[in-house]
Each structure stands twice: as structure tokens, then as C-alpha cells.
Write a protein that holds these residues in place. Structure first.
Motif, PDB file in Angstrom:
ATOM      1  N   GLY A  56     -31.382   2.389 -15.182  1.00 41.48           N
ATOM      2  CA  GLY A  56     -30.400   1.734 -14.309  1.00 41.48           C
ATOM      3  C   GLY A  56     -31.036   1.146 -13.056  1.00 41.48           C
ATOM      4  O   GLY A  56     -30.411   0.367 -12.344  1.00 41.48           O
ATOM      5  N   VAL A  76     -32.767  -2.956   4.152  1.00 40.95           N
ATOM      6  CA  VAL A  76     -31.669  -2.362   3.385  1.00 40.95           C
ATOM      7  C   VAL A  76     -31.957  -2.523   1.891  1.00 40.95           C
ATOM      8  O   VAL A  76     -31.043  -2.585   1.071  1.00 40.95           O
ATOM      9  CB  VAL A  76     -30.273  -2.911   3.737  1.00 40.95           C
ATOM     10  CG1 VAL A  76     -29.688  -2.178   4.915  1.00 40.95           C
ATOM     11  CG2 VAL A  76     -30.285  -4.392   3.951  1.00 40.95           C
ATOM     12  N   TYR A  77     -33.220  -2.662   1.555  1.00 40.34           N
ATOM     13  CA  TYR A  77     -33.677  -2.599   0.154  1.00 40.34           C
ATOM     14  C   TYR A  77     -33.178  -3.755  -0.688  1.00 40.34           C
ATOM     15  O   TYR A  77     -32.697  -3.558  -1.786  1.00 40.34           O
ATOM     16  CB  TYR A  77     -33.281  -1.251  -0.474  1.00 40.34           C
ATOM     17  CG  TYR A  77     -33.595  -0.065   0.413  1.00 40.34           C
ATOM     18  CD1 TYR A  77     -34.902   0.375   0.561  1.00 40.34           C
ATOM     19  CD2 TYR A  77     -32.593   0.588   1.118  1.00 40.34           C
ATOM     20  CE1 TYR A  77     -35.210   1.434   1.393  1.00 40.34           C
ATOM     21  CE2 TYR A  77     -32.892   1.654   1.958  1.00 40.34           C
ATOM     22  CZ  TYR A  77     -34.196   2.068   2.092  1.00 40.34           C
ATOM     23  OH  TYR A  77     -34.490   3.109   2.921  1.00 40.34           O
ATOM     24  N   ALA A  95     -40.049   2.657 -16.636  1.00 40.87           N
ATOM     25  CA  ALA A  95     -41.040   3.582 -16.075  1.00 40.87           C
ATOM     26  C   ALA A  95     -40.409   4.888 -15.600  1.00 40.87           C
ATOM     27  O   ALA A  95     -41.066   5.936 -15.567  1.00 40.87           O
ATOM     28  CB  ALA A  95     -41.764   2.905 -14.911  1.00 40.87           C
ATOM     29  N   TRP A 124     -39.451   4.334  -6.541  1.00 40.27           N
ATOM     30  CA  TRP A 124     -40.850   3.947  -6.315  1.00 40.27           C
ATOM     31  C   TRP A 124     -41.071   4.018  -4.811  1.00 40.27           C
ATOM     32  O   TRP A 124     -40.331   3.347  -4.065  1.00 40.27           O
ATOM     33  CB  TRP A 124     -41.085   2.502  -6.761  1.00 40.27           C
ATOM     34  CG  TRP A 124     -40.930   2.222  -8.211  1.00 40.27           C
ATOM     35  CD1 TRP A 124     -39.769   1.944  -8.863  1.00 40.27           C
ATOM     36  CD2 TRP A 124     -41.966   2.165  -9.188  1.00 40.27           C
ATOM     37  NE1 TRP A 124     -40.022   1.714 -10.191  1.00 40.27           N
ATOM     38  CE2 TRP A 124     -41.366   1.835 -10.423  1.00 40.27           C
ATOM     39  CE3 TRP A 124     -43.359   2.336  -9.151  1.00 40.27           C
ATOM     40  CZ2 TRP A 124     -42.089   1.685 -11.604  1.00 40.27           C
ATOM     41  CZ3 TRP A 124     -44.072   2.183 -10.325  1.00 40.27           C
ATOM     42  CH2 TRP A 124     -43.439   1.867 -11.531  1.00 40.27           C
ATOM     43  N   VAL A 184     -46.396  -6.626 -12.416  1.00 41.31           N
ATOM     44  CA  VAL A 184     -46.690  -6.712 -13.859  1.00 41.31           C
ATOM     45  C   VAL A 184     -47.332  -8.067 -14.189  1.00 41.31           C
ATOM     46  O   VAL A 184     -48.313  -8.134 -14.936  1.00 41.31           O
ATOM     47  CB  VAL A 184     -45.404  -6.478 -14.687  1.00 41.31           C
ATOM     48  CG1 VAL A 184     -45.609  -6.863 -16.139  1.00 41.31           C
ATOM     49  CG2 VAL A 184     -44.976  -5.017 -14.590  1.00 41.31           C
ATOM     50  N   ALA A 199     -42.087   5.072 -19.483  1.00 41.60           N
ATOM     51  CA  ALA A 199     -43.070   4.167 -20.093  1.00 41.60           C
ATOM     52  C   ALA A 199     -43.494   3.142 -19.051  1.00 41.60           C
ATOM     53  O   ALA A 199     -42.700   2.260 -18.686  1.00 41.60           O
ATOM     54  CB  ALA A 199     -42.448   3.474 -21.305  1.00 41.60           C
ATOM     55  N   SER A 218     -29.398  -0.039  -9.561  1.00 46.42           N
ATOM     56  CA  SER A 218     -27.952   0.197  -9.706  1.00 46.42           C
ATOM     57  C   SER A 218     -27.631   1.682  -9.878  1.00 46.42           C
ATOM     58  O   SER A 218     -26.473   2.082  -9.751  1.00 46.42           O
ATOM     59  CB  SER A 218     -27.379  -0.625 -10.870  1.00 46.42           C
ATOM     60  OG  SER A 218     -27.796  -0.119 -12.118  1.00 46.42           O
ATOM     61  N   ALA A 263     -38.584  -6.167 -13.940  1.00 44.34           N
ATOM     62  CA  ALA A 263     -39.066  -4.945 -13.277  1.00 44.34           C
ATOM     63  C   ALA A 263     -38.773  -4.931 -11.777  1.00 44.34           C
ATOM     64  O   ALA A 263     -39.298  -4.089 -11.041  1.00 44.34           O
ATOM     65  CB  ALA A 263     -40.565  -4.781 -13.547  1.00 44.34           C
ATOM     66  N   ASN A 306     -25.251  -8.380  -0.273  1.00 43.22           N
ATOM     67  CA  ASN A 306     -26.083  -7.430  -1.024  1.00 43.22           C
ATOM     68  C   ASN A 306     -26.525  -8.069  -2.344  1.00 43.22           C
ATOM     69  O   ASN A 306     -25.929  -9.046  -2.784  1.00 43.22           O
ATOM     70  CB  ASN A 306     -25.297  -6.144  -1.248  1.00 43.22           C
ATOM     71  CG  ASN A 306     -24.746  -5.624   0.068  1.00 43.22           C
ATOM     72  OD1 ASN A 306     -23.950  -6.295   0.720  1.00 43.22           O
ATOM     73  ND2 ASN A 306     -25.157  -4.463   0.479  1.00 43.22           N
ATOM     74  N   THR A 307     -27.520  -7.469  -2.986  1.00 45.88           N
ATOM     75  CA  THR A 307     -28.192  -8.209  -4.061  1.00 45.88           C
ATOM     76  C   THR A 307     -27.938  -7.691  -5.480  1.00 45.88           C
ATOM     77  O   THR A 307     -28.432  -8.279  -6.439  1.00 45.88           O
ATOM     78  CB  THR A 307     -29.707  -8.223  -3.785  1.00 45.88           C
ATOM     79  OG1 THR A 307     -30.112  -6.905  -3.381  1.00 45.88           O
ATOM     80  CG2 THR A 307     -30.056  -9.224  -2.711  1.00 45.88           C
ATOM     81  N   ASN A 308     -27.181  -6.605  -5.644  1.00 48.52           N
ATOM     82  CA  ASN A 308     -26.977  -6.074  -6.993  1.00 48.52           C
ATOM     83  C   ASN A 308     -26.099  -7.007  -7.841  1.00 48.52           C
ATOM     84  O   ASN A 308     -26.475  -7.369  -8.970  1.00 48.52           O
ATOM     85  CB  ASN A 308     -26.340  -4.681  -6.903  1.00 48.52           C
ATOM     86  CG  ASN A 308     -26.344  -3.958  -8.234  1.00 48.52           C
ATOM     87  OD1 ASN A 308     -27.340  -3.959  -8.950  1.00 48.52           O
ATOM     88  ND2 ASN A 308     -25.232  -3.330  -8.577  1.00 48.52           N
ATOM     89  N   VAL A 366     -22.128  -1.081  -2.996  1.00 46.60           N
ATOM     90  CA  VAL A 366     -21.331  -2.121  -2.353  1.00 46.60           C
ATOM     91  C   VAL A 366     -21.380  -3.367  -3.237  1.00 46.60           C
ATOM     92  O   VAL A 366     -22.460  -3.797  -3.633  1.00 46.60           O
ATOM     93  CB  VAL A 366     -21.941  -2.399  -0.966  1.00 46.60           C
ATOM     94  CG1 VAL A 366     -21.453  -3.705  -0.419  1.00 46.60           C
ATOM     95  CG2 VAL A 366     -21.653  -1.248  -0.023  1.00 46.60           C
ATOM     96  N   GLY A 382     -26.138   1.636  -2.882  1.00 46.24           N
ATOM     97  CA  GLY A 382     -24.944   1.982  -2.108  1.00 46.24           C
ATOM     98  C   GLY A 382     -23.642   1.545  -2.770  1.00 46.24           C
ATOM     99  O   GLY A 382     -22.567   1.757  -2.197  1.00 46.24           O
TER     100      GLY A 382
END
Ligand SMILES: Cc1cc2nc3c(=O)[nH]c(=O)nc-3n(C[C@H](O)[C@H](O)[C@H](O)COP(=O)(O)OP(=O)(O)OC[C@H]3O[C@@H](n4cnc5c(N)ncnc54)[C@H](O)[C@@H]3O)c2cc1C
Length: 562
Positions: free
Chosen positions: A86, A468-469, A38, A62, A262, A218, A89, A254, A513-515, A95, A93
Motif C-alpha cells: 500500500g 509533509v511528505y 520491498a 523508508w 531504480v 522483494a 496510502s 516505486a 496533498n498528493t495521494n 486526507v 494522513g
């Protein structure tokens, strides 16, 4: 030239997870891939330069907002998420934290996520990783995701790490290794002084692959589902509505808010939510439930010398840093600013449950008025509890894909979470008492109360805590369609040809952290799509749920789903 409208695989969302899956499908020659995003391209200097993060976040996100709730004193709360190639990411941050092995063992043991445990996650963390310095049983050097030590280190970050040791915590060289509890400097998803997003690592390798169609800007409006099978997706691009067909699978990646949205727009979700939104229900599943996230508070102090990063982003100083970064990829612009960490076991359970991020600057992101109050040079410990129990929900408001969903985050609804944040705040105040920080500090002004005033700290926690997203959990893995959305192979219960693979499938948030965990999930998802179910051999993959189904359901009901 007319583009084909049929692909082998369609991936919704080119974020942390989506780029990884696209790379794996293409390099393993699994057929054609349509990757839908998107947001727009990521060719932006402030994405590339780690220190540019704060400038890019508001422009490439968003603007999700969690509704006001009494537990956080009726503050609407931004839960921004990346909307750009991306995804998270590209704006995060950087981390690099994996969480603890026991977090993932609990996914299998307590949540019925068969095949998801500490051993398999370690395998995928290492598979993904290309670590610049570390090569041992915990680290990989052959993956796509660059991980490195910070090139820049601020003297106040050094002081923070010394203060941690003075407070009795061990200096940790590798927080993703044998031991996490202690203080030290973060590993980061950076390389050569640049951000290493999944778009700039994984996807970059396959951007020219003839089997890849990447559509930017998109917006996917729904997954098409016919006779219990996902047949394709409908999306809007350049003002036109397009339906593309998937010969093999649709993979929704997403993000924790976007994937729930979605699926609900596609008619998969709770009957009452879909009815209110005017979407015809196709399947009842708890999509959007089990939303949870990490909250932090900024504990701030002014310092004596004008040495913080305040003002470094303005005028000649900014120009100097820009020139240094452009010509030598060094200096403050290589720093994600969150330079140092502490992970602390605040309950004596043996598992760290509090995380500090140290910033060598006052955190005006969380309190934009700070500098107007005459406070300029200062430092921040962003402190937060890592194992929240409160569970919220994400719900579409209408059938219009442009509408942002309603987020009832339930932040601090549970008393255990409030107590966790109080302990986290007290620990940060304790760090400020240590000689290495005390010699620099003029005043800790946020909060102003003493560390033993529980009532005042509780008021502060409810007043200032922010995300912290790290939203997760809205399409979680499990055995039972009453309490989970996808099975352990990430297939949506009851629908063929449809998987979800991103942060939304986490049954319970990891203690960090979650990445990195999302990227590991995407690596495992890629294997599952390719039929590799047991990468380590049968020693870690039980054929059945680790607990009898009834037990799993009991644990799920208690721990995860409201
Ligand atoms: C500001 C910020 C700072 C963070 N800092 C850190 C950090 O330092 N370390 C860390 O480990 N984690 C951090 N995180 C969290 C981490 O980045 C996320 O957990 C991770 O990116 C989630 O990955 P994902 O693939 O689930 O979702 P995302 O990366 O968000 O990807 C989802 C993608 O799908 C797209 N999308 C959504 N809906 C649609 C649709 N309808 N049609 C088409 N495309 C769609 C989005 O635009 C997005 O690109 C941070 C996050 C943020 C926002």
C-alpha cells in the motif's frame, strides 16, 4: 513448487499507484502480473485504524533523509516514505485532496504533458472514487477508492472552522468541488471507520487472482535493459537474487524517491551521478532532477481546558478508545487527527496557495520535546505554501540497492518559497486572533513573535519548516528528453517496454496533498497501458503539445528543471 520467471507485466512497488495498476491489469484480463514490494504485509491494526497512524509511520517507512542545507539552517530532514503493502496510502494522513483544476491544465499547457489537464484528471478522480456521501459532477461512486467524511469531530476542530469564518473565509462543504478556497472539514480515504489504502481497496479485490504473483519483501535492484528495451527486473527476496522477464512491459511505481533510484541503478540517469555511483550508463535522462515537495510549519498554542487529544493514547483512555473502535468503528481512533482545513489565496491571484491542517493536539511529531517543556494540552495549525519553486535532486550513492539515495531537497532555496511560508505563518497567527480560538488559547508559543515581524517569522520558517511528505517530480512527464524522463504516455524516453507511473511523473506539484492525484495518475496509466489514450473523446486531447515544442522547452527550462 518453482514459480514462473516470466510474466506479461512486472510492476515495481505496491504503493498508492502500483496497487491500482495491478488491479486494472488483472480485472481487464491483460495477462499475468508480478507485483514486487520491498516492504511487508499491511495486516496491522495501527494501519487499519486511522488514529494509529503516528505509531505506524516510523515502523513502516523508508528512512530517507534530505541533506542539511543552509536555507533550512543545516537541519537534516526526514522524508519518510511508506515501505509496506500500500506504500504511502498505508501510512499517510488519509486526507483526500485533489488540488485545483488549473494545476493540471498547467501540466499540459506549460510542461508539454499532452492529454493531462483538469478535465482528464477529473475523469480519473471520479473513476477512482467511491464517495460515501457525494454524488454529483465532481464525485464518483463506482470506483475502488472509498472516500468519506470523518466519523469523529473534535470540538477544537469546530472552533478552528468557526475562527476561519470569523477571519473572513467561506465555509466549504466540498473542497474537491467547485470551490476550494475557504475552511471546512476534510474528506478522507476511509471507510466504515477504517483506512482505505490502495492495498485495502484495489489490491484486496484481486489478491486471489491466479494471474497475480505478489512478492513482498522483494527489493528491486534494477530493470534489465537490452538493446533499448526493458526485458525484466532483478530483485532480491529471502536473500536470493531473482531475475524475472516481462513479455509486455515493466512499470516502475516505486514513488518519487524509489523510482528515481531504480532507474538510476538500471543505468538510466545523469552521466555524472551514475559514474560516481559506479553504474554503467545506458541512457542519459534527467532522472532524479526536479525533486520538489511541500513544507509546513507547526504554529502551536496551549489551551485553557484539558480537552485536547493529549494523553488519549495512554492507559485506560487508550483502552477505552480501542474498545470503542473494535466494537463500533467509532470514536477518536476513526479520526486521522488532521480533521479540518483551510485553503487560502495569500496573494490575491485567485488561486489558493496556502493550506492549513488543523490538529486538536500539540504536534509533537514535528517537535518531540514539546511535552517535556511542560506543554500538554494545546492545538496546532500546520501551515504551508503549496506552490514551491525550488527544485532539488535525488541521486544514488552507489550501485548497492540497499543504500539510501542522497536527497538534495533544496527546500526554501528560492526566495519566493520563503515569502510563501512567511505569508502562510502570518495567516495562521491571524486565525489564532479570532474569537472562536482566542477564547480557548492561553498562549501561542510557536512562533512567539508578532505577525508583522517579518525577520523573526523568516527565522522561524527556516528553523521549523518540515516536509509533509509530498515528494514528486523526479521522473517527470514532458516532450523533451533533455528536461523530462517520460513522455505523456508515461513511457521512458528512448526505452521500449518501460513506463513510470506514480508521484514521480508529476511535472509540478498540485496545490494540495498528493495521494489522490497519484491514484488518478495510476488510473490513467492503466488506460494508457491498455491503449486507451483519450477517455473523454478528442475534445481534451490535442495530438500535438499544447505549445510549440520550443515554447514548451522554454517554459520547462524556466519553471521546472535546474
Ligand atoms: C507520512 C505521510 C503522510 C502523508 N499524508 C498524506 C495525506 O494525508 N493525504 C495525501 O493525499 N497524501 C499524503 N501523503 C502523500 C501520499 O501518500 C503519497 O504522495 C503517495 O502515497 C505516493 O504514492 P506513490 O505510488 O508515488 O509511492 P508510494 O505509495 O510510496 O509507493 C511506492 C512503493 O514502492 C516500494 N518500493 C520502493 N522502492 C522499491 C524497490 N526498489 N523495490 C521494490 N519496491 C520498492 C515502496 O516500498 C512503496 O510501497 C503522505 C505521505 C506520507 C509518507
Amino acid at each position: 513448487m518453482l514459480r514462473p520467471c516470466a510474466y506479461d507485466y512486472i510492476i515495481v512497488g505496491a504503493g498508492s499507484a502500483g496497487c491500482v495498476i495491478a488491479y486494472n491489469l488483472l480485472t481487464r484480463k491483460k495477462g499475468t502480473v508480478l507485483l514486487l514490494e520491498a516492504g511487508g504485509n499491511d495486516n496491522n491494526l495501527f494501519i487499519k485504524a486511522p488514529g494509529g497512524m503516528a505509531l505506524v509511520i516510523p515502523k513502516k517507512s523508508w528512512p530517507y533523509v534530505a541533506e542539511p542545507e543552509p536555507y533550512t539552517l543545516n537541519r537534516p530532514m526526514d522524508v519518510l516514505q511508506g515501505r509496506v503493502l500500500g506504500g504511502g496510502s498505508s501510512i499517510n494522513g488519509m486526507v483526500y485532496v485533489r488540488g485545483q483544476r488549473s494545476d493540471y491544465d498547467a501540466w499540459e499547457k506549460d510542461f508539454g504533458a499532452t492529454g493531462w489537464n483538469g478535465d482528464t484528471m477529473l475523469h480519473y478522480f471520479k473513476k477512482a472514487e467511491n464517495n460515501e456521501a457525494m454524488a454529483n459532477e465532481y464525485h464518483g461512486n463506482k470506483g475502488q477508492l472509498f472516500v468519506s467524511e470523518n466519523r469523529y469531530r473534535h470540538p477544537m476542530s469546530d472552533a478552528f472552522v468557526r475562527a476561519g469564518q470569523q477571519a473572513g473565509y467561506e465555509y466549504i462543504v466540498d473542497h474537491n468541488g467547485a470551490r476550494m478556497e475557504g475552511v471546512g472539514f476534510y474528506q478522507t480515504t476511509t471507510h466504515n471507520g477504517e483506512r482505505a489504502s490502495t492495498a485495502r481497496t484495489y489490491l484486496k479485490q484481486v489478491r486471489n487472482d491466479k494471474n497475480l504473483t505478489l512478492e513482498l519483501n522483494a527489493l528491486v535492484s534494477r530493470v534489465e535493459i537490452e538493446n533499448g528495451r526493458a526485458t525484466g527486473v532483478t530483485y532480491k527476496v529471502h536473500g536470493k537474487e531473482v531475475t524475472a522477464t516481462a513479455n509486455q512491459e515493466v512499470i516502475v511505481a516505486a514513488g518519487a524517491i524509489g523510482s528515481a533510484k531504480v532507474l538510476q541503478l538500471s543505468g538510466v540517469g545523469p552521466a555524472d551521478v551514475l559514474k560516481r555511483a559506479g553504474v554503467k550508463q545506458k541512457l542519459e535522462l534527467p532522472v532524479g532532477k526536479n525533486f520538489h515537495d511541500h513544507l509546513h510549519m507547526s504554529v502551536n498554542a496551549t489551551i485553557k481546558e484539558p480537552i485536547s487529544l493529549y494523553g488519549e493514547d495512554k492507559g485506560l483512555k487508550a483502552l477505552g478508545h480501542g474498545i470503542e473502535w473494535v466494537f463500533s468503528r467509532s470514536g477518536v481512533l476513526t479520526s486521522p487527527i488532521l480533521e479540518a482545513f483551510a485553503f487560502i489565496d495569500s496573494t490575491g491571484s485567485g488561486k489558493p496557495d496556502v493550506q492549513f491542517h488543523f490538529l486538536p493536539i500539540l504536534d509533537t511529531w514535528d517537535d518531540p520535546d514539546l511535552n517535556q517543556k511542560g506543554r500538554t494540552h494545546g492545538i496546532t495549525i500546520k501551515t504551508g505554501h503549496l506552490q514551491p519553486k525550488s527544485r532539488g535532486e535525488v541521486e544514488i550513492r552507489s550501485a548497492n540497492p540497499e543504500d539510501l539515495p542522497r536527497i538534495r531537497a533544496a527546500y526554501l532555496e528560492k526566495e519566493e518559497d520563503v515569502q510563501g511560508q512567511i505569508r502562510a505563518t502570518k495567516l495562521a497567527l491571524k486565525f489564532f486572533e479570532q474569537p472562536a480560538l482566542k477564547e480557548h488559547v492561553v498562549e501561542v508559543f510557536n512562533p512567539t513573535c508578532s505577525a508583522d515581524d517579518d525577520a523573526a517569522i523568516e527565522e522561524y520558517v527556516r528553523r521549523v519548516s518540515r516536509t509533509v511528505y509530498h515528494p514528486v517530480g523526479t521522473c517527470r512527464i514532458g516532450q523533451d528528453p533533455a528536461t523530462s524522463v517520460v513522455d505523456p504516455e508515461l513511457r521512458v524516453h528512448g526505452i521500449k517496454g518501460l513506463r513510470v507511473a506514480d508521484s514521480s511523473v508529476m511535472p509540478h506539484i498540485p496545490s494540495g496533498n498528493t495521494n489522490a492525484p497519484t491514484i488518478a495518475i495510476a488510473e490513467k496509466a492503466s488506460d494508457l497501458i491498455c491503449g486507451i489514450k483519450d477517455p473523454l473523446g478528442s475534445q481534451t486531447l490535442s495530438a500535438k503539445p499544447a505549445k510549440p515544442a520550443a515554447k514548451v522547452r522554454e517554459a520547462e527550462a524556466e519553471l521546472a528543471v535546474k
